[in-house]
Every structure is written in C-alpha cells, then in structure tokens.
Design a protein around this motif. Structure first.
Motif, short mmCIF file in Angstrom:
data_model
loop_
_atom_site.label_atom_id
_atom_site.label_comp_id
_atom_site.label_asym_id
_atom_site.label_seq_id
_atom_site.Cartn_x
_atom_site.Cartn_y
_atom_site.Cartn_z
N SER A 6 5.18 48.51 45.87
CA SER A 6 5.21 49.06 44.51
C SER A 6 6.49 49.87 44.35
O SER A 6 7.33 49.93 45.26
CB SER A 6 3.99 49.95 44.28
N GLU A 7 6.64 50.52 43.21
CA GLU A 7 7.84 51.31 42.98
C GLU A 7 7.94 52.50 43.92
O GLU A 7 9.04 52.91 44.31
CB GLU A 7 7.87 51.80 41.53
N THR A 8 6.83 53.07 44.30
CA THR A 8 6.86 54.29 45.11
C THR A 8 6.26 54.13 46.50
O THR A 8 6.21 55.09 47.27
CB THR A 8 6.08 55.43 44.41
N GLY A 9 5.79 52.93 46.84
CA GLY A 9 5.16 52.79 48.14
C GLY A 9 4.85 51.36 48.48
O GLY A 9 5.48 50.42 47.98
N PHE A 10 3.84 51.18 49.34
CA PHE A 10 3.44 49.83 49.74
C PHE A 10 2.01 49.88 50.25
O PHE A 10 1.47 50.94 50.59
CB PHE A 10 4.37 49.27 50.82
N ILE A 11 1.40 48.70 50.29
CA ILE A 11 0.07 48.54 50.87
C ILE A 11 0.14 47.39 51.88
O ILE A 11 0.58 46.29 51.55
CB ILE A 11 -0.99 48.22 49.79
N LEU A 12 -0.28 47.68 53.11
CA LEU A 12 -0.36 46.67 54.15
C LEU A 12 -1.84 46.41 54.43
O LEU A 12 -2.60 47.34 54.76
CB LEU A 12 0.33 47.14 55.43
N SER A 13 -2.27 45.18 54.28
CA SER A 13 -3.67 44.84 54.51
C SER A 13 -3.77 43.64 55.45
O SER A 13 -2.79 42.91 55.66
CB SER A 13 -4.39 44.55 53.19
N HIS A 14 -4.95 43.46 55.99
CA HIS A 14 -5.21 42.35 56.92
C HIS A 14 -6.62 41.86 56.67
O HIS A 14 -7.58 42.65 56.70
CB HIS A 14 -5.03 42.83 58.36
N LYS A 15 -6.75 40.58 56.38
CA LYS A 15 -8.06 39.98 56.09
C LYS A 15 -8.78 40.76 54.98
O LYS A 15 -9.98 41.05 55.09
CB LYS A 15 -8.91 39.89 57.35
N ASP A 16 -8.02 41.13 53.98
CA ASP A 16 -8.52 41.84 52.79
C ASP A 16 -8.96 43.27 53.07
O ASP A 16 -9.57 43.92 52.21
CB ASP A 16 -9.68 41.07 52.13
N GLN A 17 -8.63 43.80 54.24
CA GLN A 17 -8.95 45.19 54.58
C GLN A 17 -7.64 45.99 54.55
O GLN A 17 -6.69 45.67 55.27
CB GLN A 17 -9.58 45.30 55.96
N ILE A 18 -7.58 47.01 53.71
CA ILE A 18 -6.37 47.83 53.64
C ILE A 18 -6.23 48.63 54.93
O ILE A 18 -7.17 49.28 55.39
CB ILE A 18 -6.41 48.78 52.43
#
Length: 673
Positions: A6-18
């Motif tokens: 995103s503009e201010t960060g990120f999300i790392l997920s695996h198998k739909d689990q954040i």
C-alpha cells in the motif's frame, strides 16, 4: 505466499493467513543493541539486559516479485536489515534475516494476531497451557522450586538457594508456538529469546541476536498441523517393547536393596518392566540430599555382582537402567582422561574450567569438539551398553555456563540453548551405533529445537512432591501437552515428584494419585526423590503396593492401545497425550481446558490433582463417552463423577474400535492373581 503493498506499508500473508502487517504508524520490525549479563548459580540463571537502543524501522523498500520478496528496512537513510520472504519446497513461508548492520544484536518482530486466538507450545511449559496474556523468556535452565513468586516455597527457595524460579522457567524451551487458528511459527535461533503474547493484535518475538529465519505455515486441521511440524523437526522413535510391560521402579542403595525391593514388588502383584538405579555409579551426600558420583562406570562397592545380576534380571523380564549426564567429576578418572585429551571446555586463556553443581565441581565435556563427542559416545557404549544397561536418564543439558570457551569458537551464550540437542544426539547416536535403538531407552528433561529426532522420551523434570499447579503434580499435564504439539509426543514424569525441600514431603495420597495418572501415559516410572527417607515410597505400606499393582495392571492391559499410539507418534508426529481440541476443533471450550487430556484418540483422562478430592468435575467434548468404572454413558459437556483413590476419572469413546479392551480395564485392575 501473497505480498500486497500500500502507500504506507505492506501485508505479507501465507495461505490466506496474514503474517506481517506493516505500516508507518504500526511498524512490524525493531532493531537495537543491548548488553546482557548472565549470573548462573547451580543451573539457575539471573539474566539482565540493558537495552542501549531500540529503533522502530518504519521506512522500507521492496525488491523482487511474488515468488521471493526482499524488504529492505532503513533508518535515517541507512540500511539496517533485510527480510527475505519466500516459499520453501515444502510449502512453508520462510522469512530470512539478512544484511544486518554489524553493530545490531537485538531484534523485535511483530506478527499479526487475532484478538480471540489461543497460543500453545514454546517447548515444555508447566504453569500455563494457553500462553496468551503472558510473555515467555526462552532459555534452558533449572525450572526452579515452586515456580511462583507469590508462593512461600518459592520465596524460601530464592532466599536459601537462589532457586525459586518463575512461571516461564523450564528445562525445555523452544522458540516455536502453535495457534488456535491452526498455524505455527518457528524462529530459528539459539540465542536468548522472549515471546510476548500479551497484545490483542500482535505477537512480539524478541531475540538477543540476529535470527537465521522465521518459518510459518498453516493447515486445515490440527492433525495436519502437527504432521507438518513433525516434518520440520522429526520425531521420537518408538519405545522398546519392554517399556510397556510395567512400571520402571526407581530404586537406590545397592544390589541387595534393589533385589529385595523388586521381590517385594513382584510378590505384591506389581508388573515390573525395569529397575532404574540412578546411583549405579556411586553416591555423594550433600546438604541438598543424596547426589550421585559423576564418573560414569559401575561402582562394585555399592552394587556388588551387578555385572552378573543385571543379566539374571533380564532373564526374569526386568531391565536395569542407570544414569549419566554431560559432566565429569573433578579429579576422577573420566575427568582426568578428558582433560588430558583436551575434551573439556576451558577459560578464555585455555586454563581449567569447572562448574559448581552443589558442593562438588565438574568439567564440561565440549560437544562442539567432534573428538570429544566420539569419546563420550565411547564411554556410553563401553561403560553402559556393553555392561548391560537397557536404559538411562540422560540428565541435565541445561547447565552450560555462558563464560566458558568452546572448541568451535562460538560464544557459549549462543551455544547454551543448543546444548540439550547436542547432548540428546550423543545418546541417540551411541545407541544407534550399537544397534540397540529397538532395545534401549533413554529419557531427558532438557531440550531445545531439534531434540525431537534424538530424544526417545521426555520426562517432566524435578517437580515438587506436592499438589501445586506451578510445580507439582498438575504441572506435568501442561508439560506433556505443550511439548507434544512440537513433536515430543512421548512424555512422562516422576511418579510422586522429586523435590523434597522446605518442609515438603510426599504422602501416600499424592503418590497414589500420581501413579493413577501415570497409568494413562506412555511410560510409568517412580522416583524416590532427593531425600528418600522423607518421602512415601511405593513399598512403604501394603496399601500403596496394592494400589500400584492395580495401576500397573491397567497400564499393561492397555499395551496394544499404547503401542499403537506410540507408533502413530513415530510415523505422523501425533502425540500420545493430546489436547482436547486436537480432535474436537469445532468445540470452543476444548481450547480452554487444562488438567485433562486425550490419551490416544479414544481415551479421555482427567486426573484427580487436588488433595482430598474424591470427585472430579471435568469437561467432555461433544461425543458419546462411557465412564470406565460405572459404565454410564455421557453426551459431552461438564460432568462430575465419583473418583475415589484407585478409580481416576477416565472415559472412552463409544465408537472406538477398542471398546472391548476398554470395557475390561476394571477387570484387569482387580486381577491380582
């Protein structure tokens, strides 16, 4: 793996689990520097850390694609550390820590959490099963006496021996946890760590070094999850068949005493699988109580004719077990041999280094030296296996001091947590190289990451001879369940407890209730305790002998069922003692239950762990359950049943394939002919 920016960060997920959810206002990574001090007194550590600097890493740059992502974290324009995220060939998410600024020696990483999730694991945890709401320093050590700073016993132990401990102290920590959301997290490091589960929206993992990597994976069910964990760490081999043939009686005092007690036990109808004589190599008397002479060879003065009696006992179906640990007694033959060959840890200048074990001193066999490892395996093979021992307690492992110098050049602070794994490996390989894996059993209390594939069975350590939930009989249930989730599915405890200090003395009721619980575990073994004369023993009176006979007959009656569960553990990682949620994942209450467990798939055991109690209130997950003593049927939910001594609260599933076996438990208990 999925990476969204995103503009201010990120999300790392695996198998739909954040897994990681980073923003400028809520960073997931902190780095810094600190200075730790370790003050060890007889295996108890007073650890302090002065944090010089803790920096929130808000600024980052991204490199790579969805298959492998590099996240570079900066502070004031300077690169501090890089996280490299990728999927492993096994399908797990791996986050490596790279390019760390040289001066950094502290890392804090925050993992996404849900408000209502429960957390389990972190090695063998004794006070809490669900770890949420607490932080857990992860450092292998003596667990302490009492383990509750609000208790009088702990206060006494602190004042007199610097040994009181706290809720998180454990022989076996591990930087791995399991979530009720069906995922696990493992941080690969041997440095001091602290896992903090007190926050509603994140878990913060602290490490006093730069970790190698973090592993994450999730599954659709708990059986699949423990199998995944088994694939990562390995699991224990099946126990030798003879272990299932009765109790292993802890006996001390020499050949004559051992034979007399064995005769008395068998005459009372007790099914005996072995005699465990920890003083087979001699004794030392200290203010703590009866201790052992740490020079690992038969003492013919205390155990005359043992070289022949050990084989005669085996022909009678009774195995003989001994004791060993990773240290050698100063100025005795093994110490002198190890010192002359350079096999002991030293001071920084290469001079002699010994450890105070309580009124005697020992050298540390340096397991980072391959030649020292081969030498010590030779001691085990020659002095124990060739002599005729069929098992032993492989004690300690948690005592490595942080100020000694080791052959591999690594800091003893970094090696400390890994020492139990190294010690387990020595024992396992000695047995394997002798071709005796199917015949010989050893058991350990200390542990850390990787012990699973080497340690044949854990034992819960030195519990107090009381009913205390932190350090008495109830604590071993939590210990079995927490360690079992991480690949240590075979677990047992000293029947009656061990630590007899500060006015604590084992009574008949405690011994009997503990024996009842042990009959529904993978292995039964008694211990006299550190002050045997103060404790009620298995042969103190006829009532206790008869009670133990009943419990051993239940245990041996269940042999085919227990062996099948032990085999399942070896093949899949499914622990023998299981939390209720393992097979009742849709039942919310099953995640909260302490002090009861599933024994294999089809037995539910709720030990009586309160002094004087003759009823047991317990929770049954939704299923059809049959009470083994009354034959009454239950649908699930909270129930209260009669549980007099000799009849612990145990139920079996009506749909089990072993209902005929279970229905005859009561007959087996009464059959003393």
């Amino acid at each position: 793996m999925k990476f969204e920016r995103s503009e201010t960060g990120f999300i790392l997920s695996h198998k739909d689990q954040i897994v990681l959810q980073h923003s400028h206002s809520s960073p997931i990574l902190f780095v810094g520097t600190g200075n730790a001090t370790y003050d060890m007194y007889r295996g108890n550590f007073d650890i302090k850390d002065y944090v010089n600097e803790r920096i929130a890493l808000r600024c980052f740059t991204i490199k790579g694609d969805g298959q492998a992502v590099r996240i570079e974290f900066h502070y004031e324009g300077e690169l501090q550390i890089t996280l490299c995220a990728e999927e492993t060939p096994e399908g797990r998410l791996k986050i490596g820590f790279h390019d760390a600024k040289e001066s950094l020696n502290r890392v804090w990483i925050r993992l996404d959490a849900s408000k209502d999730e429960k957390i389990y694991g972190c090695g063998e945890q004794l006070t809490y099963f669900n770890l949420r709401g607490h932080n857990f320093p992860l450092w292998t050590s003596e667990p302490g006496v009492g383990r509750n700073k609000a208790s009088y016993i702990t206060w006494q132990a602190d004042v007199k021996d610097r040994a009181g401990g706290d809720y998180y102290n454990t022989n076996y920590p591990q930087p791995t946890f399991v979530s009720s959301d069906r995922y696990f997290v493992h941080l690969q490091t041997t440095a001091y760590a602290d896992f903090d589960f007190r926050h509603s929206d994140f878990h913060e993992l602290q490490c006093w070094a730069i970790p190698d990597y973090l592993l994450f994976d999730c599954e659709q069910s708990f059986p699949a999850l423990v199998h995944n964990i088994y694939g990562l760490f390995g699991t224990q081999p099946e126990m030798p068949d003879w272990v299932h043939d009765g109790v292993i009686l802890g006996i001390q005092g020499g050949t004559e005493t051992t034979l007399e007690k064995l005769h008395k036990a068998k005459a009372a109808g007790i099914k005996v699988a072995g005699a465990w004589c920890q003083d087979w190599q001699g004794i030392k008397i200290t203010s703590f109580g009866k201790r052992l002479q740490w020079d690992w060879q038969w003492n013919p003065d205390l155990y005359p004719e043992l070289d022949s009696k050990i084989h005669a006992l085996k022909r009678e179906g009774i195995r003989f077990l001994g004791y060993i640990n990773p240290y050698v007694l100063e100025d005795f033959p093994l110490y002198q041999e190890a010192a002359s060959k350079g096999y002991l840890a030293t001071r920084q200048d290469g001079s002699k280094y010994v450890v105070d074990f309580g009124e005697f001193y020992c050298g540390v066999v340096d397991f980072t030296n391959p030649a020292a490892c081969e030498w010590y395996k030779g001691v085990i093979k020659t002095n124990m296996i060739d002599f005729g021992l069929d098992g032993w307690m492989a004690d300690f492992g948690e005592y490595l001091p942080t100020d000694c110098t080791l052959a591999n050049g690594k800091s003893a602070e970094i090696e400390h947590n890994d020492w139990p794994r190294r010690w387990a490996k020595i024992n396992h390989e000695a047995i394997e190289e002798a071709g005796k894996t199917d015949d010989i059993l050893f058991f350990m209390r200390a542990g850390y990451t990787g012990i699973q594939r080497y340690c044949h069975t854990l034992w819960a350590g030195d519990q107090c001879v009381n009913w205390n939930i932190d350090d008495g009989m109830p604590s071993v249930i939590n210990g079995a369940l927490s360690s079992g989730l991480l690949g240590n599915g075979i677990h047992h405890s000293d029947i009656g407890g061990y630590t007899t200090l500060h006015g604590m003395k084992r009574d008949r009721e405690l011994f009997m209730r503990w024996a009842e619980m042990a009959a529904f575990t993978p292995m039964m073994r008694t211990h006299e305790g550190n002050r045997p004369a103060d404790n009620h023993q298995f042969d103190t009176d006829t009532e206790t002998l008869c009670h133990l006979a009943r419990m051993t007959r239940i245990f041996t009656h269940l042999k085919p069922y227990i062996k099948a569960a032990v085999k399942e553990n070896a093949l899949t990682g499914m622990p023998v003692q299981r939390p209720l949620f393992m097979h009742y994942e849709g039942d919310a209450l099953s995640y909260e239950i302490m002090y009861e467990y599933l024994f294999g798939r089809d037995l539910l055991v709720a030990p009586v762990y309160e002094q004087g109690a003759r009823q047991r209130k317990l929770y049954l997950p939704p299923d059809q359950w049959i009470h083994i003593w009354s034959g009454e049927h239950y649908q699930g939910g909270w129930v209260e049943v009669e549980a007099p001594i000799g009849k612990p609260a145990v139920f079996y599933r009506a749909s089990s394939a072993d209902t005929v076996l279970f229905a005859k438990i009561q007959d087996a208990a009464e059959d003393l002919l």
